[in-house]
Enzyme design. Structure first.
Site, PDB file in Angstrom:
ATOM      1  NE  ARG A  93      -3.541   2.351   2.695  1.00 47.43           N
ATOM      2  CZ  ARG A  93      -4.317   2.324   3.697  1.00 47.43           C
ATOM      3  NH1 ARG A  93      -4.762   1.284   4.531  1.00 47.43           N
ATOM      4  NH2 ARG A  93      -4.950   3.589   3.859  1.00 47.43           N
ATOM      5  CG  ASN A 147     -11.176  -1.756  -0.261  1.00 50.81           C
ATOM      6  OD1 ASN A 147     -12.283  -1.660  -0.803  1.00 50.81           O
ATOM      7  ND2 ASN A 147     -10.479  -1.018   0.855  1.00 50.81           N
ATOM      8  CB  CYS A 169     -18.050  -0.456   1.479  1.00 48.19           C
ATOM      9  SG  CYS A 169     -17.105   1.141   1.587  1.00 48.19           S
ATOM     10  CG  HIS A 199     -14.485   3.482  -1.698  1.00 53.53           C
ATOM     11  ND1 HIS A 199     -13.266   3.190  -1.520  1.00 53.53           N
ATOM     12  CD2 HIS A 199     -15.121   2.853  -0.749  1.00 53.53           C
ATOM     13  CE1 HIS A 199     -13.360   2.433  -0.460  1.00 53.53           C
ATOM     14  NE2 HIS A 199     -14.416   2.219   0.343  1.00 53.53           N
ATOM     15  CE1 TYR A 252     -11.524   6.160  -0.215  1.00 55.13           C
ATOM     16  CE2 TYR A 252     -13.617   5.674   1.039  1.00 55.13           C
ATOM     17  CZ  TYR A 252     -12.454   5.627   0.823  1.00 55.13           C
ATOM     18  OH  TYR A 252     -11.504   4.721   1.546  1.00 55.13           O
TER      19      TYR A 252
HETATM   20  P1  NAD Z   1      -3.808  -6.082   6.301  1.00 54.44           P
HETATM   21  O1  NAD Z   1      -2.555  -5.468   5.681  1.00 54.44           O
HETATM   22  O2  NAD Z   1      -3.887  -6.378   7.869  1.00 54.44           O
HETATM   23  O3  NAD Z   1      -3.878  -7.627   5.618  1.00 54.44           O
HETATM   24  C1  NAD Z   1      -4.938  -8.408   6.302  1.00 54.44           C
HETATM   25  C2  NAD Z   1      -4.193  -9.583   6.209  1.00 54.44           C
HETATM   26  O4  NAD Z   1      -4.206 -10.379   5.024  1.00 54.44           O
HETATM   27  C3  NAD Z   1      -2.912  -9.851   6.732  1.00 54.44           C
HETATM   28  O5  NAD Z   1      -2.619 -10.547   7.834  1.00 54.44           O
HETATM   29  C4  NAD Z   1      -2.195 -10.491   5.508  1.00 54.44           C
HETATM   30  O6  NAD Z   1      -0.978 -11.377   5.819  1.00 54.44           O
HETATM   31  C5  NAD Z   1      -3.253 -11.391   4.816  1.00 54.44           C
HETATM   32  N1  NAD Z   1      -2.681 -11.850   3.598  1.00 54.44           N
HETATM   33  C6  NAD Z   1      -2.334 -11.336   2.333  1.00 54.44           C
HETATM   34  N2  NAD Z   1      -2.397 -11.972   1.412  1.00 54.44           N
HETATM   35  C7  NAD Z   1      -3.213 -13.123   1.851  1.00 54.44           C
HETATM   36  C8  NAD Z   1      -3.626 -14.145   1.122  1.00 54.44           C
HETATM   37  N3  NAD Z   1      -3.141 -14.604  -0.129  1.00 54.44           N
HETATM   38  N4  NAD Z   1      -4.476 -15.116   1.646  1.00 54.44           N
HETATM   39  C9  NAD Z   1      -4.651 -14.926   2.940  1.00 54.44           C
HETATM   40  N5  NAD Z   1      -4.407 -13.856   3.723  1.00 54.44           N
HETATM   41  C10 NAD Z   1      -3.355 -12.956   3.013  1.00 54.44           C
HETATM   42  O7  NAD Z   1      -4.884  -5.473   5.767  1.00 54.44           O
HETATM   43  P2  NAD Z   1      -5.967  -4.525   6.358  1.00 54.44           P
HETATM   44  O8  NAD Z   1      -5.614  -3.072   6.594  1.00 54.44           O
HETATM   45  O9  NAD Z   1      -6.683  -4.989   7.833  1.00 54.44           O
HETATM   46  O10 NAD Z   1      -7.063  -4.636   5.553  1.00 54.44           O
HETATM   47  C11 NAD Z   1      -7.673  -5.779   5.070  1.00 54.44           C
HETATM   48  C12 NAD Z   1      -8.274  -5.621   3.672  1.00 54.44           C
HETATM   49  O11 NAD Z   1      -9.635  -5.307   3.899  1.00 54.44           O
HETATM   50  C13 NAD Z   1      -7.850  -4.718   2.808  1.00 54.44           C
HETATM   51  O12 NAD Z   1      -8.111  -5.274   1.495  1.00 54.44           O
HETATM   52  C14 NAD Z   1      -8.498  -3.317   2.882  1.00 54.44           C
HETATM   53  O13 NAD Z   1      -8.564  -2.812   1.656  1.00 54.44           O
HETATM   54  C15 NAD Z   1      -9.786  -4.189   3.149  1.00 54.44           C
HETATM   55  N6  NAD Z   1     -10.829  -3.255   3.886  1.00 54.44           N
HETATM   56  C16 NAD Z   1     -12.063  -3.055   3.116  1.00 54.44           C
HETATM   57  C17 NAD Z   1     -13.026  -2.297   4.078  1.00 54.44           C
HETATM   58  C18 NAD Z   1     -14.383  -1.933   3.087  1.00 54.44           C
HETATM   59  O14 NAD Z   1     -14.768  -1.042   3.386  1.00 54.44           O
HETATM   60  N7  NAD Z   1     -14.491  -2.657   2.172  1.00 54.44           N
HETATM   61  C19 NAD Z   1     -12.824  -1.734   5.164  1.00 54.44           C
HETATM   62  C20 NAD Z   1     -11.430  -2.037   5.976  1.00 54.44           C
HETATM   63  C21 NAD Z   1     -10.718  -2.755   5.232  1.00 54.44           C
HETATM   64  C1  G6P Z   2     -12.926   3.219   4.788  1.00 57.41           C
HETATM   65  C2  G6P Z   2     -13.041   2.469   3.530  1.00 57.41           C
HETATM   66  C3  G6P Z   2     -12.462   1.210   3.418  1.00 57.41           C
HETATM   67  C4  G6P Z   2     -10.848   1.402   3.562  1.00 57.41           C
HETATM   68  C5  G6P Z   2     -10.643   2.149   4.860  1.00 57.41           C
HETATM   69  C6  G6P Z   2      -9.123   2.569   4.876  1.00 57.41           C
HETATM   70  O1  G6P Z   2     -13.024   4.346   4.593  1.00 57.41           O
HETATM   71  O2  G6P Z   2     -14.390   1.976   3.447  1.00 57.41           O
HETATM   72  O3  G6P Z   2     -12.643   0.505   2.213  1.00 57.41           O
HETATM   73  O4  G6P Z   2     -10.235   0.176   3.232  1.00 57.41           O
HETATM   74  O5  G6P Z   2     -11.417   3.227   5.034  1.00 57.41           O
HETATM   75  O6  G6P Z   2      -8.658   2.576   6.482  1.00 57.41           O
HETATM   76  P1  G6P Z   2      -7.354   2.881   6.735  1.00 57.41           P
HETATM   77  O7  G6P Z   2      -7.458   3.052   7.982  1.00 57.41           O
HETATM   78  O8  G6P Z   2      -6.582   1.573   6.371  1.00 57.41           O
HETATM   79  O9  G6P Z   2      -6.651   3.869   6.126  1.00 57.41           O
HETATM   80 MN    MN Z   3     -14.683   0.754   1.687  1.00 51.87          MN
END
Ligand code: NAD
Ligand code: G6P
Ligand code: MN
Ligand code: MN
Length: 432
Positions: A93, A147, A169, A199, A252
Site C-alpha cells: 500500500r 478492496n 464497505c 467508493h 470519496y
Molecule cells: P492487512 O495488511 O492487515 O492484511 C490483512 C491480512 O491479509 C494480513 O494478515 C495478511 O497477511 C493477509 N493476507 C495477505 N495476502 C493473503 C492471502 N493471499 N491469503 C490470505 N491472507 C492474506 O490489511 P487491513 O488493513 O486489515 O485490510 C484488509 C483488507 O480489507 C484490505 O484489502 C482493505 O482494503 C480491506 N478493507 C475494506 C474495507 C471496506 O470498506 N470494504 C474496510 C476495511 C478494510
Molecule cells: C474506509 C473504506 C475502506 C478502506 C478504509 C481505509 O473508508 O471504506 O474501504 O479500506 O477506510 O482505512 P485505513 O485506516 O486503512 O486507512
Molecule cells: Mn470501503
C-alpha cells in the site's frame, strides 16, 4: 451449526467481526470460525486470533476458533467465507500511495493508480479462492471486503462465474450515522437510497413521513466540520456544486470534486513520510501491542482510528440477513441487473438492496442526472478495463485503464507510473 471462514484473518479489523458475531449470537448458530492467513501474516494471525478466542470465551460461547495457514482445509464445508486480505500487506500500500505521488499524481489505496494496482494484485488471488470454493464449499456465500471491493465483486461474478458473492464497505453506514445525527434523528428513522459504485456512490434520504430530507442534511453539513471516515481529509465540498447534484456525494467523491486540494494535502503528507499507509502502519503496531495483552477481552476503542471502523455491522448483518432471510435493507456491491439504468446489466454496482436468503435484490435506482451519470459511466468503464487487465495481464489494457481514470493524467506520465509500479509490485503480479 454454521462454519464461517475469514481469509486475511490476521487483519487488525478481525476483533470487529468477532464482536459483530457475538452481538448476533442468538440469531447466528455459529459452530466454527476459521481465521486463515499466509506465512507473512503468521504472527498477526496468532496475536489477533488469540484475542478472538478470548472474546468468544468471555462471551461464554462454545464456538471453536481455528487459526490456520491452510486455506483449503478451512474452506471444507464452509457456509460463509469473508475475505479481508491485503496482497503484499501495508508495504504494498505504501508503494501504491508513494509511487504516483512521487510523480505529482494522486496516490490513494482505492482511487487512481494505487487502487488500480490493488486490483491487479488482488483479482488473481480472489479468483483462486473462488476456484477452491467451487470445489470445497460450492454453496457458501462469499462476503468480500478486500478492496477495491466493487471491482473484486465484479471479477468474481464475471470471470470467476460465481454468483454467490456480495461486496461490502463501511462507508454507507458511516454516512447514515453522521447524517442522521446532524438532523437529530436515528439512522433507523430514515430511509437512505444509495446508487453508484463502491467508493463512488450518491444517495438521497427520506424521513418516516415520506418527506425527502436530503437538502435538510446539506443545510447542516456545510456548517460543520463533517468527518465521515478517518482516512479521508474532510475538506468541505463546494456547496453550490453539491446542491446542483441534488444528492449527497460519498466521502470519496472529494478525490474527484476537489482534486487539487486533496492532491496538495497528499503531497504534504508524502513529503513528511506520512501517507495514510505510513500512518496506518503505526496505528496497526499500536493495536497489535494492545491485542497481545492477555487481559484484553474486547475490541479496543483505538480500532476506531481505522477508516474501516464499524465494518462488522455490515459483514455480520449481511450474514445474518442471508441466513435468516431477514429482508434487511443494506447497501452492497452486487450485479446491477438494471437497477442503475445508466450502467451495463452484468456489472457490479453498489446499491441499496433487500437482503434475502437468495442474496441481495437490488432496488431500482433509475437514471442519474447528467452530472452524476458522466462520471459514473467513465468510472465503470475504467473498472471494467482494469479488471480485464488484471485477468489478462495485458499491458495495453492497463494503460487504457490508466487513461480512463480521471485521477491519472494521460500520456507519458501514465506510462512512467505504470512501468514503475509494475516493477515495484512484480512479486505480486504473476499475470503481467
Ligand atoms: P492487512 O495488511 O492487515 O492484511 C490483512 C491480512 O491479509 C494480513 O494478515 C495478511 O497477511 C493477509 N493476507 C495477505 N495476502 C493473503 C492471502 N493471499 N491469503 C490470505 N491472507 C492474506 O490489511 P487491513 O488493513 O486489515 O485490510 C484488509 C483488507 O480489507 C484490505 O484489502 C482493505 O482494503 C480491506 N478493507 C475494506 C474495507 C471496506 O470498506 N470494504 C474496510 C476495511 C478494510
Ligand atoms: C474506509 C473504506 C475502506 C478502506 C478504509 C481505509 O473508508 O471504506 O474501504 O479500506 O477506510 O482505512 P485505513 O485506516 O486503512 O486507512
Ligand atoms: Mn470501503
Ligand atoms: Mn486518466
Amino acid at each position: 451449526r454454521i462454519k464461517i471462514v475469514t481469509i486475511g484473518g490476521g487483519s487488525s479489523y478481525t476483533p470487529e467481526l468477532i464482536e459483530g458475531y457475538i452481538k448476533r449470537k442468538d440469531e447466528l448458530p455459529i459452530g466454527e470460525i476459521w481465521l486463515v492467513d499466509i506465512e507473512e501474516g503468521k504472527d498477526k494471525l496468532e496475536i489477533v486470533g488469540n484475542l478472538a478466542k478470548r472474546m468468544v470465551k468471555e462471551a461464554g460461547l462454545d464456538w471453536e476458533v481455528h487459526l490456520t495457514l491452510d486455506r483449503r482445509e478451512a474452506l471444507k464445508g464452509a457456509d460463509f467465507v469473508s475475505t479481508q486480505f491485503r496482497v503484499g500487506l501495508l508495504d504494498a500500500r505504501i508503494k501504491d500511495e508513494r509511487i504516483p505521488l512521487s510523480h505529482g499524481v494522486m496516490g490513494q489505496e482505492t482511487n487512481g493508480a494505487g487502487g488500480m494496482f490493488k486490483a491487479f494484485r488482488t483479482i488473481p488471488v480472489i479468483l483462486e479462492i473462488v476456484e477452491d470454493m467451487k470445489e470445497l464449499c460450492p454453496d457458501a456465500w462469499l462476503v468480500n471486503f478486500t478492496n477495491p471491493s466493487g471491482m473484486v465483486a465484479e471479477a468474481v461474478l464475471k470471470y470467476g462465474k460465481f454468483e454467490k458473492v456480495v461486496g461490502l464497505c463501511n462507508v454507507p453506514i458511516m454516512h447514515n450515522m453522521m447524517e442522521s445525527k446532524v438532523i437529530g434523528k436515528k439512522p433507523e428513522d430514515l430511509y437512505f437510497q444509495y446508487g453508484g459504485l463502491n467508493h463512488h456512490h450518491w444517495h438521497r434520504v427520506f424521513d418516516r413521513e415520506g418527506n425527502e430530507v436530503t437538502e435538510q442534511i446539506m443545510d447542516k453539513i456545510f456548517n460543520q466540520d463533517e468527518n465521515t471516515v478517518q482516512n479521508i481529509t474532510s475538506i468541505p465540498f463546494f456547496e453550490e456544486q453539491i446542491r446542483d447534484l441534488g444528492m449527497l456525494p460519498c466521502a470519496y467523491h472529494r478525490y474527484y470534486y476537489l482534486t487539487d486540494d486533496m492532491l496538495k494535502k497528499e503531497l504534504e503528507e508524502f513529503a513528511k513520510g506520512e501517507t495514510r499507509a505510513e500512518v496506518v502502519k503505526k496505528v496497526e503496531a499500536e493495536l497489535f501491542e494492545l491485542y497481545k495483552d492477555p487481559n484484553l477481552k474486547e475490541k479496543p476503542e483505538q480500532l476506531t482510528k481505522r477508516g474501516g471502523a464499524y465494518y462488522s455491522d455490515a459483514a455480520c448483518e449481511l450474514i445474518s440477513s442471508i441466513y435468516n432471510d431477514k429482508k434487511t435493507d443494506m447497501v452492497v456491491s452486487t450485479r446491477n441487473n438494471g437497477a442503475l439504468a445508466d450502467l451495463p446489466y452484468d456489472c457490479a454496482v453498489e446499491v441499496s438492496s433487500i437482503i434475502t436468503a437468495a442474496g441481495p435484490k437490488p432496488m431500482n435506482f433509475g437514471k442519474f442526472p447528467p452530472a452524476e451519470r458522466g462520471l459514473l459511466q467513465v468510472m465503470k468503464a475504467m473498472e471494467e478495463v482494469t479488471i480485464e487487465a488484471a485477468v489478462t495481464g495485458d499491458y495495453g489494457k492497463a494503460l487504457q485503464a490508466f487513461t480512463l481514470n480521471p485521477l491519472v493524467p494521460s500520456g507519458k506520465v501514465a506510462k512512467v507510473i505504470l512501468d514503475e509500479m509494475l516493477v515495484a509490485h512484480k512479486k505480486h503480479l504473476p499475470q503481467f
